[in-house]
Design an enzyme around this catalytic site. Structure first.
Site, PDB file in Angstrom:
ATOM      1  N   HIS A  94      30.821  55.117  43.085  1.00 15.64           N
ATOM      2  CA  HIS A  94      30.980  55.382  44.519  1.00 15.64           C
ATOM      3  C   HIS A  94      32.340  56.049  44.726  1.00 15.64           C
ATOM      4  CE1 HIS A  94      33.553  51.892  44.284  1.00 15.64           C
ATOM      5  NE2 HIS A  94      32.538  51.130  43.881  1.00 15.64           N
ATOM      6  N   GLY A  98      41.489  49.999  39.941  1.00 22.43           N
ATOM      7  CA  GLY A  98      41.538  49.772  41.378  1.00 22.43           C
ATOM      8  C   GLY A  98      42.106  48.412  41.748  1.00 22.43           C
ATOM      9  N   GLU A  99      42.853  48.378  42.848  1.00 25.40           N
ATOM     10  CA  GLU A  99      43.342  47.101  43.385  1.00 25.40           C
ATOM     11  C   GLU A  99      42.209  46.272  43.968  1.00 25.40           C
ATOM     12  OE1 GLU A  99      46.486  47.812  46.166  1.00 25.40           O
ATOM     13  OE2 GLU A  99      47.929  48.322  44.601  1.00 25.40           O
ATOM     14  N   LYS A 100      41.044  46.875  44.161  1.00 24.65           N
ATOM     15  CA  LYS A 100      39.869  46.113  44.600  1.00 24.65           C
ATOM     16  C   LYS A 100      39.667  44.887  43.704  1.00 24.65           C
ATOM     17  CE  LYS A 100      35.261  45.364  45.186  1.00 24.65           C
ATOM     18  NZ  LYS A 100      34.797  45.206  43.858  1.00 24.65           N
ATOM     19  N   MET A 108      34.443  49.224  49.020  1.00 24.40           N
ATOM     20  CA  MET A 108      33.323  49.830  48.291  1.00 24.40           C
ATOM     21  C   MET A 108      33.110  49.084  46.984  1.00 24.40           C
ATOM     22  SD  MET A 108      33.705  53.887  48.846  1.00 24.40           S
ATOM     23  CE  MET A 108      33.728  54.535  50.505  1.00 24.40           C
ATOM     24  N   GLN A 154      42.040  41.446  38.052  1.00 24.48           N
ATOM     25  CA  GLN A 154      41.738  42.201  36.829  1.00 24.48           C
ATOM     26  C   GLN A 154      42.879  43.170  36.503  1.00 24.48           C
ATOM     27  OE1 GLN A 154      37.761  43.989  35.802  1.00 24.48           O
ATOM     28  NE2 GLN A 154      38.720  45.814  36.642  1.00 24.48           N
ATOM     29  N   GLY A 212      35.129  54.947  45.650  1.00 25.46           N
ATOM     30  CA  GLY A 212      36.272  54.208  45.107  1.00 25.46           C
ATOM     31  C   GLY A 212      36.555  54.637  43.671  1.00 25.46           C
ATOM     32  N   HIS A 213      35.493  54.698  42.862  1.00 28.18           N
ATOM     33  CA  HIS A 213      35.662  55.158  41.481  1.00 28.18           C
ATOM     34  C   HIS A 213      36.191  56.595  41.447  1.00 28.18           C
ATOM     35  CE1 HIS A 213      32.214  52.193  40.855  1.00 28.18           C
ATOM     36  NE2 HIS A 213      33.121  51.739  40.016  1.00 28.18           N
ATOM     37  N   SER A 234      29.899  48.638  43.693  1.00 34.61           N
ATOM     38  CA  SER A 234      28.538  48.897  43.202  1.00 34.61           C
ATOM     39  C   SER A 234      27.615  47.761  43.626  1.00 34.61           C
ATOM     40  CB  SER A 234      28.534  49.021  41.677  1.00 34.61           C
ATOM     41  OG  SER A 234      29.516  49.945  41.258  1.00 34.61           O
TER      42      SER A 234
HETATM   43  P1  AMP Z   1      33.651  48.705  38.101  1.00 34.70           P
HETATM   44  O1  AMP Z   1      32.767  49.869  37.845  1.00 34.70           O
HETATM   45  O2  AMP Z   1      33.258  47.893  39.286  1.00 34.70           O
HETATM   46  O3  AMP Z   1      33.933  47.899  36.866  1.00 34.70           O
HETATM   47  O4  AMP Z   1      35.056  49.310  38.518  1.00 34.70           O
HETATM   48  C1  AMP Z   1      35.691  50.284  37.732  1.00 34.70           C
HETATM   49  C2  AMP Z   1      37.048  50.552  38.296  1.00 34.70           C
HETATM   50  O5  AMP Z   1      36.899  51.012  39.655  1.00 34.70           O
HETATM   51  C3  AMP Z   1      37.948  49.311  38.379  1.00 34.70           C
HETATM   52  O6  AMP Z   1      39.284  49.690  38.085  1.00 34.70           O
HETATM   53  C4  AMP Z   1      37.794  48.890  39.819  1.00 34.70           C
HETATM   54  O7  AMP Z   1      38.898  48.138  40.298  1.00 34.70           O
HETATM   55  C5  AMP Z   1      37.722  50.238  40.496  1.00 34.70           C
HETATM   56  N1  AMP Z   1      37.096  50.133  41.830  1.00 34.70           N
HETATM   57  C6  AMP Z   1      35.903  49.603  42.136  1.00 34.70           C
HETATM   58  N2  AMP Z   1      35.700  49.635  43.478  1.00 34.70           N
HETATM   59  C7  AMP Z   1      36.827  50.184  44.004  1.00 34.70           C
HETATM   60  C8  AMP Z   1      37.252  50.480  45.344  1.00 34.70           C
HETATM   61  N3  AMP Z   1      36.492  50.201  46.393  1.00 34.70           N
HETATM   62  N4  AMP Z   1      38.473  51.048  45.510  1.00 34.70           N
HETATM   63  C9  AMP Z   1      39.264  51.322  44.446  1.00 34.70           C
HETATM   64  N5  AMP Z   1      38.921  51.078  43.170  1.00 34.70           N
HETATM   65  C10 AMP Z   1      37.725  50.508  42.953  1.00 34.70           C
END
Ligand code: AMP
Length: 296
Positions: A49, A162-164, A199, A168, A51-52, A201
């Protein structure tokens, strides 16, 4: 697409090259390093999305070349969690990464990452303790393992997270430093929907009604952060967040906690930068969010 057709496309519309083995990844990254280029890595689990994609755009500002990995990592899921139903869409992800300026997709198979006989674990204390570490005890060991492997496989100069997933990010900073992994770890603020929902997944698991209720988590955290910055008592403020998100339709609340922004040690008063973090269930989706809390 044939290479002839690809050759006619402008650079911005070229299909994104994909590699699936460590050898192929290293061949490309070494060639870039030999040419004096810096390389950024953006690890993801796909179902991408905005965010990524913001991470990819930030990575482009920080380095000459960007590798993004898409790998749904089985070692960070417990058997009862959503590994099997986690959304997967490599073709869609590839197009989005290309349009955000990514140069290479690394999409290894589970068998390539964890071959027969794989027997190594990594255990992180400190920032991995409590919060999601309590409710998903498998997660940070799995994250540390896969991110360490990705760092050693890709050997990036910088990696963007991401700080989301704030805990982690702190865990990754900690083990990268502890293990002397020569990579700069960069964090990016959470990218949100217009109504404040972070945001994710996993937002795909929400029904329309749940989706409409979900932004209350962020609103409650923002109001609580202002109250805490203004000197309100932490226990009362945290209790008010729990009551408010329960009233909004959240089911089980895993945690609502105030922590030090750097060490993630529990704090009761905001005398230096802190972080307010929460995880709660809306229907089948476990939503997490966090906001900064700065001393007045
Ligand atoms: P994931 O695919 O959920 O494992 O996330 C991959 C990377 O994207 C990680 O560093 C997450 O923190 C970052 N991420 C996921 N959602 C967001 C978001 N809404 N805003 C910023 N970074 C994000």
């Amino acid at each position: 697409m044939t290479s002839l057709a690809a050759a006619r496309l402008p650079e911005s519309e070229q299909p994104l090259p994909v590699v699936r083995s460590v050898d192929d990844l290293r061949t490309q990254v070494s060639a870039w390093h030999r040419d004096g280029k810096t390389v950024a890595l953006v690890p993801t689990m796909g179902a991408l999305h905005d965010g990524h994609l913001a991470l990819v755009r930030r990575a482009r500002e920080l380095a000459d070349r960007v590798v993004s990995s898409v790998f749904v990592n089985p070692t960070q899921f417990a058997p009862h969690e959503d590994f099997d139903r986690y959304p997967r869409d490599e073709a869609g992800d590839s197009g989005k990464l290309a349009s955000a300026g990514c140069h290479l997709l690394y999409a290894p198979t589970v068998r390539a990452m964890y071959p027969e006989g794989f027997a190594t674990t990594i255990s992180v204390g400190g920032p991995a303790e409590g919060l999601c570490g309590t409710f998903r005890p498998q997660m940070f060991g799995g994250v540390a393992l896969v991110v360490t492997k990705l760092f050693l496989q890709a050997q990036p100069d910088v990696a963007v997270f991401g700080e989301k997933d704030y805990q982690q990010l702190m865990v990754i900073r900690r083990f990268a430093r502890d293990l002397d992994i020569p990579v700069r770890v960069e964090g990016l603020p959470t990218v949100r929907e217009a109504d404040g929902l972070a945001m994710s997944s996993r937002n795909a698991y929400l029904s329309a009604d749940e989706r409409a209720r979900a932004p209350e988590l962020n609103r409650a955290l923002l109001d609580a952060a202002s109250a805490l910055a203004g000197g309100a008592e932490a226990a009362t403020v945290l209790e008010a967040v729990r009551a408010r998100i329960t009233a909004a339709g959240f089911g089980s609340i895993d945690y609502v906690e105030l922590r030090d922004a750097d060490t993630l040690a529990p704090v009761t008063r905001v005398e230096r930068p802190a972080r307010l973090l929460a995880a709660a269930w809306m229907g089948k989706a476990r939503l997490i969010d966090n906001v900064p809390v700065l001393p007045a």
